[in-house]
Design an enzyme around this catalytic site. Structure first.
Site, PDB file in Angstrom:
ATOM      1  N   ALA A  65       0.861  -1.180   0.000  1.00  0.00           N
ATOM      2  CA  ALA A  65       0.000   0.000   0.000  1.00  0.00           C
ATOM      3  C   ALA A  65       0.897   1.230   0.000  1.00  0.00           C
ATOM      4  O   ALA A  65       2.059   1.157   0.410  1.00  0.00           O
ATOM      5  CB  ALA A  65      -0.889  -0.015   1.234  1.00  0.00           C
ATOM      6  N   GLY A 108       0.695  -5.116   0.988  1.00  0.00           N
ATOM      7  CA  GLY A 108      -0.520  -5.211   0.179  1.00  0.00           C
ATOM      8  C   GLY A 108      -0.263  -5.867  -1.174  1.00  0.00           C
ATOM      9  O   GLY A 108      -1.174  -6.467  -1.761  1.00  0.00           O
ATOM     10  N   GLU A 111      -0.376  -9.468  -0.496  1.00  0.00           N
ATOM     11  CA  GLU A 111      -1.782  -9.791  -0.210  1.00  0.00           C
ATOM     12  C   GLU A 111      -2.612  -9.813  -1.494  1.00  0.00           C
ATOM     13  O   GLU A 111      -3.493 -10.650  -1.666  1.00  0.00           O
ATOM     14  CB  GLU A 111      -2.348  -8.784   0.800  1.00  0.00           C
ATOM     15  CG  GLU A 111      -1.759  -8.989   2.194  1.00  0.00           C
ATOM     16  CD  GLU A 111      -2.054  -7.856   3.163  1.00  0.00           C
ATOM     17  OE1 GLU A 111      -1.877  -6.680   2.783  1.00  0.00           O
ATOM     18  OE2 GLU A 111      -2.443  -8.135   4.306  1.00  0.00           O
ATOM     19  N   GLU A 131       5.108  -5.032   7.024  1.00  0.00           N
ATOM     20  CA  GLU A 131       4.392  -3.945   7.703  1.00  0.00           C
ATOM     21  C   GLU A 131       4.926  -3.688   9.105  1.00  0.00           C
ATOM     22  O   GLU A 131       4.907  -2.570   9.595  1.00  0.00           O
ATOM     23  CB  GLU A 131       2.889  -4.269   7.774  1.00  0.00           C
ATOM     24  CG  GLU A 131       2.159  -4.244   6.441  1.00  0.00           C
ATOM     25  CD  GLU A 131       2.138  -5.585   5.735  1.00  0.00           C
ATOM     26  OE1 GLU A 131       3.003  -6.451   6.039  1.00  0.00           O
ATOM     27  OE2 GLU A 131       1.274  -5.783   4.873  1.00  0.00           O
TER      28      GLU A 131
HETATM   29  N1  DAK Z   1       4.587   3.213  -0.691  1.00  0.00           N
HETATM   30  C1  DAK Z   1       4.980   4.389  -1.264  1.00  0.00           C
HETATM   31  N2  DAK Z   1       6.107   4.532  -1.994  1.00  0.00           N
HETATM   32  C2  DAK Z   1       6.887   3.443  -2.136  1.00  0.00           C
HETATM   33  C3  DAK Z   1       6.551   2.193  -1.565  1.00  0.00           C
HETATM   34  C4  DAK Z   1       5.338   2.098  -0.810  1.00  0.00           C
HETATM   35  N3  DAK Z   1       4.910   0.959  -0.273  1.00  0.00           N
HETATM   36  N4  DAK Z   1       7.533   1.319  -1.876  1.00  0.00           N
HETATM   37  C5  DAK Z   1       8.421   1.978  -2.618  1.00  0.00           C
HETATM   38  N5  DAK Z   1       8.041   3.272  -2.790  1.00  0.00           N
HETATM   39  C6  DAK Z   1       8.726   4.327  -3.521  1.00  0.00           C
HETATM   40  C7  DAK Z   1       9.930   4.834  -2.746  1.00  0.00           C
HETATM   41  O1  DAK Z   1       9.543   5.796  -1.793  1.00  0.00           O
HETATM   42  C8  DAK Z   1      10.759   5.442  -3.867  1.00  0.00           C
HETATM   43  O2  DAK Z   1      10.213   6.675  -4.222  1.00  0.00           O
HETATM   44  P1  DAK Z   1      11.169   8.027  -4.305  1.00  0.00           P
HETATM   45  O3  DAK Z   1      11.826   8.119  -2.983  1.00  0.00           O
HETATM   46  O4  DAK Z   1      12.121   7.678  -5.410  1.00  0.00           O
HETATM   47  O5  DAK Z   1      10.215   9.116  -4.634  1.00  0.00           O
HETATM   48  C9  DAK Z   1      10.494   4.483  -5.027  1.00  0.00           C
HETATM   49  O6  DAK Z   1       9.283   3.801  -4.714  1.00  0.00           O
HETATM   50  C10 DAK Z   1      11.585   3.445  -5.205  1.00  0.00           C
HETATM   51  O7  DAK Z   1      11.795   2.794  -3.967  1.00  0.00           O
HETATM   52  P2  DAK Z   1      13.231   2.673  -3.251  1.00  0.00           P
HETATM   53  O8  DAK Z   1      14.123   3.800  -3.635  1.00  0.00           O
HETATM   54  O9  DAK Z   1      12.963   2.447  -1.806  1.00  0.00           O
HETATM   55  O10 DAK Z   1      13.773   1.339  -3.955  1.00  0.00           O
HETATM   56  P3  DAK Z   1      14.768   0.257  -3.332  1.00  0.00           P
HETATM   57  O11 DAK Z   1      15.076  -0.673  -4.453  1.00  0.00           O
HETATM   58  O12 DAK Z   1      15.902   0.904  -2.596  1.00  0.00           O
HETATM   59  O13 DAK Z   1      13.893  -0.536  -2.227  1.00  0.00           O
HETATM   60  C11 DAK Z   1      11.905  -1.687  -1.429  1.00  0.00           C
HETATM   61  C12 DAK Z   1      12.808  -1.282  -2.647  1.00  0.00           C
HETATM   62  C13 DAK Z   1      10.669  -2.353  -1.958  1.00  0.00           C
HETATM   63  C14 DAK Z   1      12.701  -2.699  -0.558  1.00  0.00           C
HETATM   64  C15 DAK Z   1      11.594  -0.434  -0.581  1.00  0.00           C
HETATM   65  O14 DAK Z   1      11.072   0.555  -1.455  1.00  0.00           O
HETATM   66  C16 DAK Z   1      10.591  -0.690   0.491  1.00  0.00           C
HETATM   67  O15 DAK Z   1      10.926  -1.195   1.553  1.00  0.00           O
HETATM   68  N6  DAK Z   1       9.327  -0.302   0.247  1.00  0.00           N
HETATM   69  C17 DAK Z   1       8.268  -0.417   1.232  1.00  0.00           C
HETATM   70  C18 DAK Z   1       7.779  -1.821   1.384  1.00  0.00           C
HETATM   71  C19 DAK Z   1       6.729  -1.948   2.445  1.00  0.00           C
HETATM   72  O16 DAK Z   1       6.952  -1.643   3.635  1.00  0.00           O
HETATM   73  N7  DAK Z   1       5.504  -2.398   2.074  1.00  0.00           N
HETATM   74  C20 DAK Z   1       4.428  -2.553   2.974  1.00  0.00           C
HETATM   75  C21 DAK Z   1       3.640  -1.268   3.042  1.00  0.00           C
HETATM   76  S1  DAK Z   1       2.250  -1.331   4.167  1.00  0.00           S
HETATM   77  C22 DAK Z   1      -5.440  -2.340   3.880  1.00  0.00           C
HETATM   78  C23 DAK Z   1      -4.959  -2.971   2.770  1.00  0.00           C
HETATM   79  C24 DAK Z   1      -3.602  -3.118   2.567  1.00  0.00           C
HETATM   80  C25 DAK Z   1      -2.707  -2.599   3.448  1.00  0.00           C
HETATM   81  C26 DAK Z   1      -3.172  -1.951   4.569  1.00  0.00           C
HETATM   82  C27 DAK Z   1      -4.541  -1.822   4.783  1.00  0.00           C
HETATM   83  N8  DAK Z   1      -6.833  -2.209   4.130  1.00  0.00           N
HETATM   84  C28 DAK Z   1      -7.753  -2.920   3.286  1.00  0.00           C
HETATM   85  C29 DAK Z   1      -7.323  -1.418   5.196  1.00  0.00           C
HETATM   86  C30 DAK Z   1      -1.289  -2.752   3.178  1.00  0.00           C
HETATM   87  C31 DAK Z   1      -0.294  -2.143   3.850  1.00  0.00           C
HETATM   88  C32 DAK Z   1       1.060  -2.163   3.301  1.00  0.00           C
HETATM   89  O17 DAK Z   1       1.310  -2.715   2.252  1.00  0.00           O
END
Ligand code: DAK
Length: 257
Positions: A65, A108, A111, A131
């Site tokens: 997400a 997400g 998921e 998360e």
């Molecule tokens: N959200 C927003 N931007 C993201 C992102 C994300 N999840 N993942 C990556 N990006 C963006 C980065 O901010 C970056 O943007 P700029 O800084 O260049 O503007 C760009 O994508 C490239 O990412 P990185 O520079 O970080 O690239 P790397 O290769 O260094 O790293 C990575 C890749 C995937 C390991 C890293 O980006 C990362 O850790 N990303 C976050 C992963 C994460 O934590 N995902 C879980 C998020 S929480 C719900 C339904 C669903 C959900 C919740 C509620 N309901 C139905 C209520 C789900 C929640 C989640 O998924």
């Protein structure tokens, strides 16, 4: 559509949806999820479509997400947005959906892949529920579907540590259907979709429903549900065609009736 590319007839009877926010690693913002929901509804209603593929790009299926969009939200904001209706719509899609995953399938994104019916992955695919690292936990089925797919110990480790799982491990633990080299993953998804699309759409719908029911019921009730759907197949022209074709030693021509 701003964040999704759709080809309803990418192959005969097979539709392709591509998540298209490449710079953000296909982070699932609300608009993208809304577009995905509406597209799936349209494709589900389209008689020409018999199987649907959801893909990202080589680097990312979806990195979760959109954290930037969620960061400032309160619990009531999250409640009021009611994202669950979107996820429920995906879950209720009657046609078989295949996730074609390459690169990151996180949070997400993982998921979403698990909400699909089958997962074809490239060797570079990485699955995870990270998360916990940002102070929350899975919210769209991660704790439930991952646990059912790979068992408690491995799911608990992924959910509590945020550790990623490689495509090879994911295949070994039964999370995904198969792993292929990155240049072949989309083709492999098309191949699997074509296999499904050759079958009776009526039988495929009823069979998908019955398999999904096994996650929600006791064995007795599940068997009862299966039996009803089995009988219902005999109300279709496709059953007559399928069995006649077998007897006549020819390929069936299923019409979805
Ligand atoms: N959200 C927003 N931007 C993201 C992102 C994300 N999840 N993942 C990556 N990006 C963006 C980065 O901010 C970056 O943007 P700029 O800084 O260049 O503007 C760009 O994508 C490239 O990412 P990185 O520079 O970080 O690239 P790397 O290769 O260094 O790293 C990575 C890749 C995937 C390991 C890293 O980006 C990362 O850790 N990303 C976050 C992963 C994460 O934590 N995902 C879980 C998020 S929480 C719900 C339904 C669903 C959900 C919740 C509620 N309901 C139905 C209520 C789900 C929640 C989640 O998924």
């Amino acid at each position: 559509m701003e964040f999704i590319l759709v080809d309803p007839q990418a192959r005969p009877h097979v539709a392709l949806i591509q998540l298209n926010r490449p710079k953000e690693l296909n982070a699932l913002n609300l608009q993208l999820m809304g577009e995905l929901r509406d597209t799936l509804k349209q494709l589900d209603d389209d008689e020409q479509v018999r199987a649907i593929i959801i893909a990202g790009n080589e680097r990312a299926f979806a990195a979760g997400a959109d954290i930037k969009q969620m960061a400032g939200k309160t619990a009531i904001d999250m409640l009021n947005v009611d994202q669950f209706s979107t996820w429920d719509q995906i879950r209720k899609t009657k046609k078989p959906i295949i996730a074609a995953v390459s690169g990151f399938a996180l949070g997400g994104g993982c998921e979403l892949a698990m909400t699909c019916d089958m997962i074809v992955a490239s060797e570079t695919a990485t699955f995870g529920q990270p998360e916990i690292k940002i102070g929350v936990m899975p919210g769209a089925g991660g704790t439930q579907r991952l646990t059912r797919a790979i068992g408690k110990a491995k799911a608990m480790e992924m959910v509590l540590t945020g550790k990623f799982m490689s495509a090879a491990e994911a295949e070994k633990h039964g999370l995904i259907n198969r792993v292929v080299p990155v240049e072949l993953y989309l083709e492999e998804a098309f191949r699997l979709a074509a296999d499904v699309a050759q079958m009776s759409p009526v039988a495929a719908r009823l069979a998908k429903e019955a398999v999904n029911r096994s996650f929600e019921t006791q064995l007795d009730e599940g068997l009862h549900f299966e039996r009803k759907n089995f009988y219902l197949c005999f109300a279709s022209d496709d059953q007559k065609e399928g069995m006649a074709a077998f007897v006549e030693k020819r390929k069936p021509d299923f019409k979805g009736r």
